[in-house]
Design an enzyme around this catalytic site. Structure first.
Site, PDB file in Angstrom:
ATOM      1  N   VAL A 264       0.837  -1.214   0.000  1.00  0.00           N
ATOM      2  CA  VAL A 264       0.000   0.000   0.000  1.00  0.00           C
ATOM      3  C   VAL A 264       0.870   1.262   0.000  1.00  0.00           C
ATOM      4  O   VAL A 264       0.576   2.239  -0.702  1.00  0.00           O
ATOM      5  CB  VAL A 264      -0.979  -0.004   1.198  1.00  0.00           C
ATOM      6  CG1 VAL A 264      -1.809   1.268   1.230  1.00  0.00           C
ATOM      7  CG2 VAL A 264      -1.887  -1.224   1.137  1.00  0.00           C
TER       8      VAL A 264
ATOM      9  N   ILE B 228     -12.753   2.326  -1.554  1.00  0.00           N
ATOM     10  CA  ILE B 228     -14.132   2.832  -1.464  1.00  0.00           C
ATOM     11  C   ILE B 228     -14.200   3.917  -0.382  1.00  0.00           C
ATOM     12  O   ILE B 228     -13.870   3.650   0.772  1.00  0.00           O
ATOM     13  CB  ILE B 228     -15.133   1.705  -1.119  1.00  0.00           C
ATOM     14  CG1 ILE B 228     -15.035   0.568  -2.140  1.00  0.00           C
ATOM     15  CG2 ILE B 228     -16.551   2.254  -1.053  1.00  0.00           C
ATOM     16  CD1 ILE B 228     -15.927  -0.627  -1.814  1.00  0.00           C
TER      17      ILE B 228
ATOM     18  N   ASP C  15     -10.663  -9.717  10.057  1.00  0.00           N
ATOM     19  CA  ASP C  15     -10.475  -8.516   9.237  1.00  0.00           C
ATOM     20  C   ASP C  15     -11.807  -7.772   9.074  1.00  0.00           C
ATOM     21  O   ASP C  15     -11.880  -6.551   9.251  1.00  0.00           O
ATOM     22  CB  ASP C  15      -9.920  -8.962   7.865  1.00  0.00           C
ATOM     23  CG  ASP C  15      -9.785  -7.832   6.883  1.00  0.00           C
ATOM     24  OD1 ASP C  15      -8.756  -7.137   6.911  1.00  0.00           O
ATOM     25  OD2 ASP C  15     -10.719  -7.619   6.071  1.00  0.00           O
TER      26      ASP C  15
ATOM     27  N   LYS D  40     -13.099  -3.936  10.504  1.00  0.00           N
ATOM     28  CA  LYS D  40     -13.681  -2.924   9.612  1.00  0.00           C
ATOM     29  C   LYS D  40     -15.103  -2.576  10.061  1.00  0.00           C
ATOM     30  O   LYS D  40     -15.500  -1.406  10.031  1.00  0.00           O
ATOM     31  CB  LYS D  40     -13.669  -3.442   8.167  1.00  0.00           C
ATOM     32  CG  LYS D  40     -12.259  -3.600   7.602  1.00  0.00           C
ATOM     33  CD  LYS D  40     -12.276  -4.385   6.297  1.00  0.00           C
ATOM     34  CE  LYS D  40     -10.896  -4.525   5.691  1.00  0.00           C
ATOM     35  NZ  LYS D  40     -10.870  -5.476   4.569  1.00  0.00           N
TER      36      LYS D  40
END
Ligand code: HSE
Length: 427
Positions: A14, A136, A201, A205
């Site tokens: 990233v 997003i 995960d 979130k």
């Protein structure tokens, strides 16, 4: 034109994506945003390691102090992941009056409130758009576009790895282990896939999204979690016959002061908009009392999509200077400070049993459902074997605890050989 010096903590996938975006689009960013971003320091473990991108030797450092103590650096982007040492580094940067941008969902889910307090005390920002659903912009939408709403619900596919695996199992009839191994070869799944396939995960979130949406800190430990490791192609195929598609969904609902938060495999109707979200894509449904339903769709991972969210946050931090936006967690006067969690949610259920194939078995099982007030919507029996047969039930909406009691009764029946799986059905 303002020149803004940015530091990166970590330089993996990233971080490299964010660096590429800044390099490629800096002229465009300068023109439209009137800031010029300069990545002036990157913290790495090994400064001698050969890297795909040449950033110049003077930029790399293995000493966090060189970033924390550099007064020219005003924004730090964290890509280390996990809690240690990321949390300490982020705290040091915030205390040195640097805004922090992070893609670290575990850090924000577990310590976001504490970090935000330190950011507020030091007049700097904490930005974490990239921590949920990659590219997003769901956090910005919740914070900056839906403020006028009471958010009543979130339903999303927020883990790309599991969506890839379930899509392949469904479309190619391949086993979980086989598809997982392929996803690991392709770099879609991590070498240690536990966090994705066991639902951690998605829990991190969902904790972040529901905390923002409901203005309550929704603790990770309050979220029901079930991964996809027990899902078989048989479950998916029987679901298909009933008109369903299987997804790992993150679901959050708020009614009055009660919050329901859960991550688990879920059947949804084939014509549901989330059913069309295939492969590693993510999508999130938001339900606001004023706006109604909104669906966001896009890439939930990857260097450039997640880098896009990071660079957008860096630009936001540049513009806000000392006027950063923070999340108010307890700002609803009608609510008490503590949320109540609903652990007895209502859902329809898909139940797959293997039973002895003889008269009267179905009636006895139906009796157990009836005993606990669970109403049956449909039942199918297929592929009659020599002595056993699969029986699949779909219930009408029932309370989770009533369903559990009925199942424990059913398990005790001699003719029931195995309770193969129980999967929620949402509409
Ligand atoms: N591992 C995550 C996923 C992406 O599979 O969606 C990073 O959050």
């Amino acid at each position: 034109m303002e020149n803004v010096k940015v530091a990166f903590l970590g330089f993996g996938n990233v971080g490299t994506g964010a660096y590429k975006i800044i390099n490629q689009n800096n002229d465009e960013i300068k023109r439209s945003e009137a800031v010029r971003l300069e990545v002036s320091k990157i913290l790495v473990r090994d400064i001698n390691k050969k890297r795909a991108l040449d950033v110049g030797d003077s930029v790399l450092t293995d000493k966090i102090e060189e970033i924390v103590n550099d007064p020219e650096i005003s924004i730090v982007a964290e890509f280390i992941g996990g809690v240690d040492p990321a949390k300490d580094y982020v705290l040091s940067c915030l205390k040195s009056k640097k805004s922090v941008v992070t893609a670290n969902k575990e850090l924000i889910a577990k310590h976001g409130q504490e970090l935000q307090k330190v950011a507020m005390d030091n007049g700097v920002g904490l930005y974490y758009e990239a921590s949920v659903a990659g590219g997003i912009p769901v956090i910005k939408i919740l914070l900056e576009s839906l403020q006028a709403n009471r958010i009543k619900g979130i339903m999303g596919i927020i883990n790309g790895t599991t969506n890839y695996i379930l899509t392949k199992m469904s479309e190619e009839g391949r086993d979980f282990e086989d598809v997982l191994a392929e996803a690991q070869r392709l770099g879609i799944a991590e070498p240690d896939p536990t966090s994705d396939i066991e639902g951690f995960d998605a829990v991190y979130k969902l904790s972040i999204l529901s905390s923002i949406a409901f203005h309550k800190r929704v603790n990770v430990d309050c979220i029901y979690r079930e991964g996809i490791t027990k899902i078989t192609v048989d479950d998916i195929n029987y679901g298909k016959e009933l008109g369903f598609v299987l997804k790992l969904l993150a679901i959050a609902k708020k009614q009055d002061n009660t919050i329901e938060v859960r991550v688990h495999p879920t059947f949804i109707p084939q014509d549901h908009p989330l059913a069309a979200v295939r492969s590693s894509f993510n999508a999130i449904f938001l339900k606001g009392d004023a706006v109604g339903d909104i669906m966001l769709y896009g890439r939930g991972a990857g260097d450039l999509p997640t880098g896009s969210a990071v660079v957008s946050d860096i630009i936001s931090a540049c513009h806000r200077k000392s006027n950063h936006k923070y999340v108010n967690f307890f700002n609803d006067e009608q609510d008490s400070k503590d949320a109540n969690y609903n652990n007895d949610w209502e859902s329809e259920f898909f139940i797959r049993l293997t039973v002895k194939d003889k008269p009267g078995v179905l009636a006895k099982i139906a009796g157990s459902f009836g005993k606990y007030g669970v109403s049956i919507a449909s039942v199918i029996q297929k592929d009659r074997g020599k002595e056993s047969a699969p029986l699949i039930f779909v219930t009408h909406a029932a309370k989770e605890l009533s369903l559990k009691k009925a199942i424990s009764d059913i398990k005790n029946q001699d003719d029931v050989l195995k309770v193969e799986n129980i999967i929620c059905v949402e509409h």
